[in-house]
Enzyme design. Structure first.
Site, PDB file in Angstrom:
ATOM      1  N   TRP A   1    -100.378  41.347 -33.402  1.00 25.14           N
ATOM      2  CA  TRP A   1    -100.831  40.047 -33.901  1.00 25.14           C
ATOM      3  C   TRP A   1    -100.175  38.883 -33.173  1.00 25.14           C
ATOM      4  CZ3 TRP A   1     -97.246  36.669 -35.971  1.00 25.14           C
ATOM      5  CH2 TRP A   1     -96.031  37.205 -36.416  1.00 25.14           C
TER       6      TRP A   1
ATOM      7  N   GLU B   1     -85.862  30.892 -38.540  1.00 25.72           N
ATOM      8  CA  GLU B   1     -86.605  31.567 -37.463  1.00 25.72           C
ATOM      9  C   GLU B   1     -86.695  30.672 -36.224  1.00 25.72           C
ATOM     10  OE1 GLU B   1     -87.692  34.610 -37.396  1.00 25.72           O
ATOM     11  OE2 GLU B   1     -87.794  35.269 -39.471  1.00 25.72           O
TER      12      GLU B   1
ATOM     13  N   GLU C   1     -89.810  37.858 -32.045  1.00 23.94           N
ATOM     14  CA  GLU C   1     -89.278  36.921 -33.043  1.00 23.94           C
ATOM     15  C   GLU C   1     -89.897  35.529 -32.900  1.00 23.94           C
ATOM     16  OE1 GLU C   1     -87.223  36.977 -35.581  1.00 23.94           O
ATOM     17  OE2 GLU C   1     -86.610  39.069 -35.510  1.00 23.94           O
TER      18      GLU C   1
ATOM     19  N   HIS D   1     -92.513  34.324 -35.251  1.00 22.65           N
ATOM     20  CA  HIS D   1     -92.256  34.122 -36.683  1.00 22.65           C
ATOM     21  C   HIS D   1     -92.178  32.642 -37.047  1.00 22.65           C
ATOM     22  CE1 HIS D   1     -90.293  38.400 -36.749  1.00 22.65           C
ATOM     23  NE2 HIS D   1     -91.576  38.406 -36.438  1.00 22.65           N
TER      24      HIS D   1
ATOM     25  N   GLU E   1     -81.377  41.691 -39.913  1.00 24.21           N
ATOM     26  CA  GLU E   1     -82.792  42.049 -39.819  1.00 24.21           C
ATOM     27  C   GLU E   1     -83.274  42.618 -41.154  1.00 24.21           C
ATOM     28  OE1 GLU E   1     -84.903  41.342 -37.499  1.00 24.21           O
ATOM     29  OE2 GLU E   1     -83.699  40.936 -35.737  1.00 24.21           O
TER      30      GLU E   1
ATOM     31  N   THR F   1     -83.631  39.662 -43.605  1.00 23.01           N
ATOM     32  CA  THR F   1     -84.871  38.886 -43.401  1.00 23.01           C
ATOM     33  C   THR F   1     -86.087  39.713 -43.830  1.00 23.01           C
ATOM     34  OG1 THR F   1     -84.827  39.520 -41.065  1.00 23.01           O
ATOM     35  CG2 THR F   1     -84.094  37.307 -41.587  1.00 23.01           C
TER      36      THR F   1
ATOM     37  N   ASP G   1     -92.151  43.258 -38.883  1.00 22.84           N
ATOM     38  CA  ASP G   1     -91.419  43.114 -37.603  1.00 22.84           C
ATOM     39  C   ASP G   1     -89.916  43.251 -37.831  1.00 22.84           C
ATOM     40  OD1 ASP G   1     -93.707  42.591 -36.153  1.00 22.84           O
ATOM     41  OD2 ASP G   1     -93.171  40.539 -35.592  1.00 22.84           O
ATOM     42  N   GLU G   2     -89.437  42.584 -38.873  1.00 30.43           N
ATOM     43  CA  GLU G   2     -87.984  42.580 -39.139  1.00 30.43           C
ATOM     44  C   GLU G   2     -87.482  43.999 -39.412  1.00 30.43           C
ATOM     45  OE1 GLU G   2     -87.155  39.825 -38.240  1.00 30.43           O
ATOM     46  OE2 GLU G   2     -87.904  38.121 -39.391  1.00 30.43           O
TER      47      GLU G   2
ATOM     48  N   HIS H   1     -87.075  45.825 -36.154  1.00 34.36           N
ATOM     49  CA  HIS H   1     -85.876  45.337 -35.458  1.00 34.36           C
ATOM     50  C   HIS H   1     -84.608  45.892 -36.117  1.00 34.36           C
ATOM     51  CE1 HIS H   1     -88.419  41.601 -34.196  1.00 34.36           C
ATOM     52  NE2 HIS H   1     -88.751  42.680 -33.538  1.00 34.36           N
TER      53      HIS H   1
HETATM   54 FE   LIG Z   1     -85.549  39.299 -37.108  1.00 34.80          FE
HETATM   55 FE   LIG Z   2     -87.795  36.821 -37.579  1.00 32.39          FE
END
Ligand SMILES: [Fe+2]
Ligand SMILES: [Fe+2]
Length: 326
Positions: free
Chosen positions: A33, A76, A112, A115, A165, A168, A197-198, A201
């Site tokens: 995305w 972010e 990142e 975000h 991570e 978040t 995503d977090e 990570h």
């Molecule tokens: Fe992150």
């Molecule tokens: Fe982030």
């Protein structure tokens, strides 16, 4: 196997072992995305109608919710601080663009970067935010930097990023749930994709620490102990607004997050607990005496934090953030 050398040697070795696995923690750019996929399309005839619907959907979001989302967005947006910090770690050679570490840091930054971009655009369209005041805070935060107690040590930094991570991931997941409850499905989806995503990570950084534990267990244990003794501070701990002292706005942002249940003291303790469990701290062998004592401290930490947490009070008063549109 054990490596008795310096951090730089360990980083070189771990860098080689993670080279093949880095891609499993990243998504291919072409198929994943982008912020535009989750926002009204400005090239479409229907753009203004979609923005109108978006604004209406944001009406039921509470004052504290908007404040927390702005604070999350600013956090972010301070990505330049984080990338430059990581690039400066011992064992990272930015002059070698093909090393696995620089490749990881660049790719992580690229993921990142979407975000803050996405959240910022959404907030801009929402009509709920004083964008100028928010942008002032963002500029201050990047300009002020942070002091996370890791220095240039990769071991301490990877403890920090493993923790952060997950923090978040939790907070974006919660803002997704609350948005859904307030009837704002688009925002819920936005927070949800960021949260996922977090999590990837988090898994990557946790794996880096795992690899270091395999070759340098005592030093890794001491680094973990040191970070947990100091307490993991949030990356936006210097957050401020116009006319407000360094870090004071952060305290209000953090109170709002506690009130909403988006990120709480209990979450901090549970993250610490889950890291101890995932890194199998209890059963790590080959530790020197000092590292064994560090392990004892770490294993007793969650219970100690729980006792203190029971006594912490969250201020009930809403603070008037300059970020929120009147
Ligand atoms: Fe992150
Ligand atoms: Fe982030």
């Amino acid at each position: 196997m054990s490596l008795s050398g310096t951090r730089i040697e360990v980083m070189r070795y771990v860098g080689e072992t993670i080279d093949a696995s880095i891609d499993q923690f990243l998504k291919p750019i072409e198929n994943y995305w982008q912020p535009a996929d989750l926002l009204p399309d400005t090239t479409k005839e229907s753009f203004l109608d979609e923005v109108k619907l978006l604004r209406e959907s944001c009406r039921e979001l509470s004052y504290d919710y908007i404040a927390v989302l702005v604070g999350d967005t600013i956090t972010e947006e301070a990505l330049p601080t984080y990338e430059s910090w990581l690039m400066d770690m011992e064992g990272i050679d930015q002059g070698n663009p093909n090393s696995s570490w620089t490749r990881w840091i660049r790719s992580w930054t690229a993921e990142e970067n979407r975000h803050g971009d996405l959240l910022n655009k959404f907030l801009y369209l929402s009509g709920r935010v004083n964008m100028h005041a928010m942008e002032v805070s963002t500029q201050y935060l990047i300009s002020d930097g942070f002091d996370i107690g890791t220095s240039r040590d990769p071991y301490r930094n990877f403890v920090y990023t493993s923790f952060q991570e997950l923090a978040t991931n939790i907070s974006h997941r919660r803002t997704a749930t609350l948005a859904k409850q307030a009837g704002c499905n688009q925002l819920s989806k936005i927070c949800g994709v960021i949260a996922s995503d977090e999590m990837r990570h988090h898994k990557a950084y946790k794996e880096f620490v795992n690899k270091i534990f395999e070759v340098d267990p005592s030093e890794m244990m001491l680094a973990l102990e040191d970070m947990m003794r100091k307490k993991i501070v949030m990356p936006a701990h210097f957050l401020r607004e116009t006319g407000v002292k360094l870090g004071e706005t952060f305290a209000h942002f953090s109170d709002a997050a506690q009130r909403l249940g988006v990120y709480t003291t209990m979450d901090y303790i549970e993250i610490a607990e889950s890291l101890l469990l995932d890194w199998k701290i209890e059963s790590i062998g080959d530790l020197n005496d000092k590292a064994q004592r560090a392990r004892d401290y770490l294993m007793a930490l969650p219970a100690r934090l729980r006792r203190v947490a029971d006594r912490t009070k969250i201020p009930a008063l809403e603070y008037p953030f300059s970020w929120i549109a009147a």
